[in-house]
Design a protein around this motif. Sequence first.
Motif, PDB file in Angstrom:
ATOM      1  N   TYR A 128      42.067  25.082  43.547  1.00 44.10           N
ATOM      2  CA  TYR A 128      41.959  25.504  44.905  1.00 44.10           C
ATOM      3  C   TYR A 128      40.781  25.202  45.696  1.00 44.10           C
ATOM      4  O   TYR A 128      39.790  25.123  44.898  1.00 44.10           O
ATOM      5  CB  TYR A 128      42.337  26.888  45.140  1.00 44.10           C
ATOM      6  N   ARG A 149      55.194  28.170  40.033  1.00 39.44           N
ATOM      7  CA  ARG A 149      54.661  26.884  40.802  1.00 39.44           C
ATOM      8  C   ARG A 149      55.548  25.867  40.927  1.00 39.44           C
ATOM      9  O   ARG A 149      56.021  25.300  41.872  1.00 39.44           O
ATOM     10  CB  ARG A 149      53.311  26.560  40.109  1.00 39.44           C
ATOM     11  N   TYR A 174      42.097  28.702  39.150  1.00 39.17           N
ATOM     12  CA  TYR A 174      42.734  30.053  38.868  1.00 39.17           C
ATOM     13  C   TYR A 174      43.982  29.836  38.021  1.00 39.17           C
ATOM     14  O   TYR A 174      44.827  29.299  38.692  1.00 39.17           O
ATOM     15  CB  TYR A 174      42.740  30.988  40.140  1.00 39.17           C
ATOM     16  N   ARG A 175      44.179  30.360  37.034  1.00 40.80           N
ATOM     17  CA  ARG A 175      45.678  30.333  36.413  1.00 40.80           C
ATOM     18  C   ARG A 175      45.906  28.993  36.138  1.00 40.80           C
ATOM     19  O   ARG A 175      47.186  28.570  36.306  1.00 40.80           O
ATOM     20  CB  ARG A 175      46.517  30.942  37.075  1.00 40.80           C
ATOM     21  N   GLY A 176      44.886  27.900  36.267  1.00 44.03           N
ATOM     22  CA  GLY A 176      45.116  26.602  35.821  1.00 44.03           C
ATOM     23  C   GLY A 176      45.503  25.721  37.260  1.00 44.03           C
ATOM     24  O   GLY A 176      45.586  24.625  36.970  1.00 44.03           O
ATOM     25  N   ALA A 177      45.462  26.365  38.150  1.00 44.97           N
ATOM     26  CA  ALA A 177      45.575  25.505  39.424  1.00 44.97           C
ATOM     27  C   ALA A 177      44.348  25.464  40.207  1.00 44.97           C
ATOM     28  O   ALA A 177      43.635  26.613  40.091  1.00 44.97           O
ATOM     29  CB  ALA A 177      46.595  26.320  40.360  1.00 44.97           C
ATOM     30  N   LEU A 190      40.676  36.713  32.116  1.00 45.03           N
ATOM     31  CA  LEU A 190      41.882  37.270  32.614  1.00 45.03           C
ATOM     32  C   LEU A 190      42.875  36.424  31.679  1.00 45.03           C
ATOM     33  O   LEU A 190      44.191  37.057  31.260  1.00 45.03           O
ATOM     34  CB  LEU A 190      42.326  36.409  33.919  1.00 45.03           C
ATOM     35  N   LYS A 215      44.279  23.313  27.756  1.00 39.19           N
ATOM     36  CA  LYS A 215      44.642  22.965  28.802  1.00 39.19           C
ATOM     37  C   LYS A 215      43.943  22.648  30.053  1.00 39.19           C
ATOM     38  O   LYS A 215      43.892  21.692  30.818  1.00 39.19           O
ATOM     39  CB  LYS A 215      46.192  23.638  29.036  1.00 39.19           C
ATOM     40  N   ASP A 216      43.200  23.897  30.327  1.00 42.18           N
ATOM     41  CA  ASP A 216      42.648  23.852  31.673  1.00 42.18           C
ATOM     42  C   ASP A 216      40.936  23.993  31.290  1.00 42.18           C
ATOM     43  O   ASP A 216      40.288  24.011  32.472  1.00 42.18           O
ATOM     44  CB  ASP A 216      42.746  25.329  32.236  1.00 42.18           C
ATOM     45  N   VAL A 226      37.960  26.020  48.259  1.00 45.38           N
ATOM     46  CA  VAL A 226      37.378  27.091  48.981  1.00 45.38           C
ATOM     47  C   VAL A 226      36.669  26.639  49.906  1.00 45.38           C
ATOM     48  O   VAL A 226      35.470  25.899  49.764  1.00 45.38           O
ATOM     49  CB  VAL A 226      36.785  28.003  47.836  1.00 45.38           C
ATOM     50  N   ASP A 234      49.035  27.860  48.676  1.00 50.18           N
ATOM     51  CA  ASP A 234      47.839  27.064  49.060  1.00 50.18           C
ATOM     52  C   ASP A 234      46.439  27.648  48.944  1.00 50.18           C
ATOM     53  O   ASP A 234      45.561  27.259  48.613  1.00 50.18           O
ATOM     54  CB  ASP A 234      47.889  26.401  50.240  1.00 50.18           C
ATOM     55  N   GLU A 235      46.369  28.820  49.131  1.00 47.93           N
ATOM     56  CA  GLU A 235      45.377  29.906  49.335  1.00 47.93           C
ATOM     57  C   GLU A 235      44.860  30.227  47.857  1.00 47.93           C
ATOM     58  O   GLU A 235      45.633  30.744  47.158  1.00 47.93           O
ATOM     59  CB  GLU A 235      45.475  30.946  50.260  1.00 47.93           C
ATOM     60  N   LEU A 236      43.589  30.309  47.638  1.00 51.64           N
ATOM     61  CA  LEU A 236      43.274  30.966  46.429  1.00 51.64           C
ATOM     62  C   LEU A 236      43.068  32.516  46.657  1.00 51.64           C
ATOM     63  O   LEU A 236      42.475  32.983  47.499  1.00 51.64           O
ATOM     64  CB  LEU A 236      41.683  30.421  46.030  1.00 51.64           C
ATOM     65  N   PHE A 287      51.606  31.647  28.077  1.00 48.93           N
ATOM     66  CA  PHE A 287      50.633  30.947  28.996  1.00 48.93           C
ATOM     67  C   PHE A 287      51.382  29.882  29.555  1.00 48.93           C
ATOM     68  O   PHE A 287      51.220  29.572  30.725  1.00 48.93           O
ATOM     69  CB  PHE A 287      49.656  30.595  27.835  1.00 48.93           C
ATOM     70  N   LEU A 314      53.223  30.297  32.795  1.00 46.36           N
ATOM     71  CA  LEU A 314      52.821  30.457  33.951  1.00 46.36           C
ATOM     72  C   LEU A 314      53.348  29.417  34.983  1.00 46.36           C
ATOM     73  O   LEU A 314      53.319  29.833  36.333  1.00 46.36           O
ATOM     74  CB  LEU A 314      51.212  30.486  33.688  1.00 46.36           C
ATOM     75  N   GLU A 343      37.787  25.824  43.106  1.00 45.18           N
ATOM     76  CA  GLU A 343      37.849  27.018  41.969  1.00 45.18           C
ATOM     77  C   GLU A 343      39.043  26.758  41.172  1.00 45.18           C
ATOM     78  O   GLU A 343      40.140  26.251  41.827  1.00 45.18           O
ATOM     79  CB  GLU A 343      37.885  28.192  42.649  1.00 45.18           C
ATOM     80  N   GLU A 403      44.830  27.670  26.558  1.00 49.00           N
ATOM     81  CA  GLU A 403      44.174  27.849  27.968  1.00 49.00           C
ATOM     82  C   GLU A 403      43.176  27.010  27.839  1.00 49.00           C
ATOM     83  O   GLU A 403      42.695  26.087  28.783  1.00 49.00           O
ATOM     84  CB  GLU A 403      43.673  28.963  28.320  1.00 49.00           C
TER      85      GLU A 403
END
Lengths: 112, 416
Positions: free
Chosen positions: A51, B307, A46-49, B263, B256-257, A53, B194-196, B300, B303, A44, B253
């Motif tokens: 993950y 990280r 989220y905010r471009g990163a 959101l 890039k993504d 699942v 690491d976790e979503l 944006f 963000l 998934e 966004e």
Amino acid sequence: MKLITAIVKPFKVDDVKAALKEAGVQGMTVSEVQGFGRQGGHTEVYRGAEYTVDFVPKARVEVVVDVADAERLAEVILEAARTGKIGDGKVWITDVDRLWRIRTGERDRDAV
Amino acid sequence: MDSGDTAWVLISTALVLFMTPGLAFFYGGMVRAKHLLGMLMQNFFAMGLLAVLWVLIGFTLAFGNTGDGGFIGNLDFLGFRDVSGAVGGGGGFLAELTIPFVLFAAYQMTFAIITPALITGATADRLKFSAYATFIGLWLVLVYAPVAHWVFAGGWLAEMGALDFAGGAVVHINAGAAALALVLVLGRRKGWPDELMAPHSLPWTLIGTGILWFGWAGFNAGSALAANGVAAQALLNTFVAASAAMLGWLVAERAKDGHATTLGGASGAVAGLVAITPCAGFVGSMPAILIGATAGVVCFLALSLKRRFRFDDSLDVIAVHLVGGLVGSLLLGLFADAQVNEAVAEEGLLVGGGAGLLADQAVAALATLAFSFVVSLVIAKVIDVTLGLRITEEQEERGMDLALHAESAYAFGDFG
């Protein structure tokens, strides 16, 4: 009696239901479950990163059937749930010792 | 007294107060379901504690001795002494207001409530409630009141010539820098990065965004402290800057993504509202669109900072409020226009002025950032070694709602 349990892709539930009804099944139970198999989860963003699942949403279909019908109905589910892609799920059959219908008290084969 | 001005600021006070519950839901939608009440409670609680503190001590430290060119207010208005329903009563520009003095004080109270509440997005899911309450109380007195004095009350930055229409520095840079300091002391959420930790309900976030956008009319246009043309320009600028920022964010966004997300749309609109805050009553309509669009793209891109530098600014308070506040405060140095507002003594670089205002804006932005960061860091450290800032690992796993408040946000089960 036998219990057929199938873990299938959620969007395949309608196809499985229709196929089972077509094959004469009168009732079934469906629940939303999560898990992973050889597919190993999904990704998934989220905010471009990205993950990973682990647990993927699946549907669990359960139906209690007569011994004589079990194999045939499992095949029906296999056909209906298959997309040929990874993550199609599994079907298994287990023994059921006793069965009652609560309203009437009917037992075993009569309660199927 | 001018009844039109008074009516507009009365309404604006209610509008700005409404932003804090809006903020609660903006953030609340982004946290995981087990932490929702913890987030809502922190925001609602700000309305409890900070309103009382504002009357007792905050207002006088911010607006006592207005117009002195100094660092902090005196104690003339301790407990709202001499803050009455009549016009006038304070120093500097306060003597010339056309609205009741107590209304001005109440209007400013709503700013003092939402500014510390902005920080809650950075510290989501792990800041102890008692530590939060202590932090925002001390922060109001030790950080917000002085910075408000520097900028809003004719303190040293205002006297130097820096402009801030509604709080680009006082509210957004200030809260953003404090958020950064606090997360550095507090540490990351268990499992980050690491976790979503996906938002549990983006519809809440969009409702919150709508409330913020609506309330921001009072925040920015109300800051004219009059029902006049400057207020009207500020209102229009506020709206179109949010719109342009949403477009800027979504385009960036998508490029890039790969997706334009809800959101992203919400975050972009808020970034635009933040960036236009210092500029609202000082610039024209086209610059407002440019300022918004710039903020949308820059925030944006910001963000990725958390990280890269591994600080868990959970809901992107730094990327949106600190960076957005800096964008707006600095761009005002390019676009401030005396034709829009005669209070602009030195026009922006692109409107025909020199680089003087831009330099003043940079000094004001950096001074606010540095002061807020350092004092917030000290407050956070002191609380950490005394009360402790963090909930336990077990509480974090269980969720703030049950662990801290003995409640659940959602009780959807049918089994009683």
